[in-house]
Scaffold this active site. Structure first.
Site, PDB file in Angstrom:
ATOM      1  N   HIS A 117       4.224  -2.033   3.111  1.00  0.00           N
ATOM      2  CA  HIS A 117       4.129  -0.626   2.459  1.00  0.00           C
ATOM      3  C   HIS A 117       5.285  -0.527   1.890  1.00  0.00           C
ATOM      4  O   HIS A 117       6.628  -0.623   2.336  1.00  0.00           O
ATOM      5  CB  HIS A 117       3.946   0.435   3.436  1.00  0.00           C
ATOM      6  CG  HIS A 117       2.798   0.307   4.400  1.00  0.00           C
ATOM      7  ND1 HIS A 117       2.359  -0.631   5.228  1.00  0.00           N
ATOM      8  CD2 HIS A 117       1.420   0.884   4.021  1.00  0.00           C
ATOM      9  CE1 HIS A 117       1.265  -0.524   5.664  1.00  0.00           C
ATOM     10  NE2 HIS A 117       0.430   0.494   5.146  1.00  0.00           N
ATOM     11  N   ASP A 132       0.961  -1.141   0.051  1.00  0.00           N
ATOM     12  CA  ASP A 132      -0.138  -0.029  -0.116  1.00  0.00           C
ATOM     13  C   ASP A 132       0.712   1.332   0.135  1.00  0.00           C
ATOM     14  O   ASP A 132       1.933   1.195   0.456  1.00  0.00           O
ATOM     15  CB  ASP A 132      -1.021   0.064   1.083  1.00  0.00           C
ATOM     16  CG  ASP A 132      -1.977  -0.835   1.197  1.00  0.00           C
ATOM     17  OD1 ASP A 132      -1.974  -1.924   0.170  1.00  0.00           O
ATOM     18  OD2 ASP A 132      -2.834  -0.937   2.323  1.00  0.00           O
TER      19      ASP A 132
HETATM   20 NI    NI Z   1      -2.573   3.167   3.437  1.00  0.00          NI
END
Ligand code: NI
Length: 244
Positions: A195, A53
């Site tokens: 991430h 993400d």
């Molecule tokens: Ni996010």
């Protein structure tokens, strides 16, 4: 020259899916050899989906793509719309190397209690940016923070992808802790959340994938994971793992 990774990736995961379905056939038909001795079943190949993400971020995302390409591992990237302009080549590279690309809102806000036009600004507009770069597609949604309401379910216009294993790599950015947490908890069918905007996360993913490859794990995009698990995929439904 860049290698087209699509065929070997799909071959590896299709083999995993084939082994799984063969194992199911053996289980349901109770084949036995020479009377009492049952045929030993092949171990089904465990499969997980890596998801990333908050990108794209050129430095760290490129390093991650290089590492995934080296290992022929497909992953899924949920992109933040405001970071898309200027990063078109990186996004084309994701798709060309067999990764799944999805939407993580335009400005990374909680997409709850929004008007329809604000929702469309966050989700539909980001999806349009992806369609302009990559062509037609559903571009599945992961809401920021995994927070959603009834309107998100109604308006998503794609499956909604959450996760089953979150090592909170953003919190302390401690590579070793993230590696240990994932390796101690991971199981077949998991959707893992990372991430790709932190070097510590890229380092952790490199160690995690090497360890899991050694353990015989197969990697797929979220779509490949759900398909291999025989999970029906529908718009407006939430998926956290291959068990859904
Ligand atoms: Ni996010």
């Amino acid at each position: 020259m860049k290698k087209n990774l699509r065929p070997p990736i799909l071959a590896g995961c299709m083999l995993a899916a084939l082994l799984l379905s063969t194992a199911d056939i053996y289980r349901t038909t109770s084949i036995s050899a020479g009377g009492d001795a049952a045929i030993k079943l092949p171990n089904p190949v465990p499969m997980v989906a890596l998801t990333f993400d908050d990108g794209p971020k050129p430095e760290t995302t490129t390093r991650l793509l290089d590492a995934l390409a080296l290992r022929e591992i497909p992953a899924t990237f949920f992109l933040v719309g405001e970071f898309i302009p200027g990063n078109e080549p990186l996004i084309r590279r994701m798709a060309a190397e067999g990764h799944q690309v999805g939407v993580h809102s335009y400005s990374h806000i909680e997409i709850i209690n929004l008007s329809r036009s604000d929702f469309d600004f966050e989700v539909t507009q980001t999806r349009k940016l992806l369609r302009d770069i990559l062509g037609e597609g559903e571009y599945w949604l992961r809401p920021p923070y995994g927070i959603l309401d009834e309107s998100v379910l109604n308006w998503a216009d794609s499956p909604i992808i959450l996760w089953s294993l979150d090592p909170e790599d953003w919190k302390d950015r401690d590579t070793q802790r993230v590696v240990e947490e994932v390796l101690s908890r991971v199981k077949d069918g998991d959707i893992l959340l990372f991430h790709d905007i932190y070097d510590s996360s890229v380092d952790a993913v490199i160690q995690i994938t090497d360890a899991l490859l050694e353990q015989g794990y197969c990697f797929g995009t979220v779509e490949q994971l759900l398909n291999a698990g025989g999970t029906p995929v529908e718009k407006g439904k939430i998926y956290r793992s291959s068990e859904s």
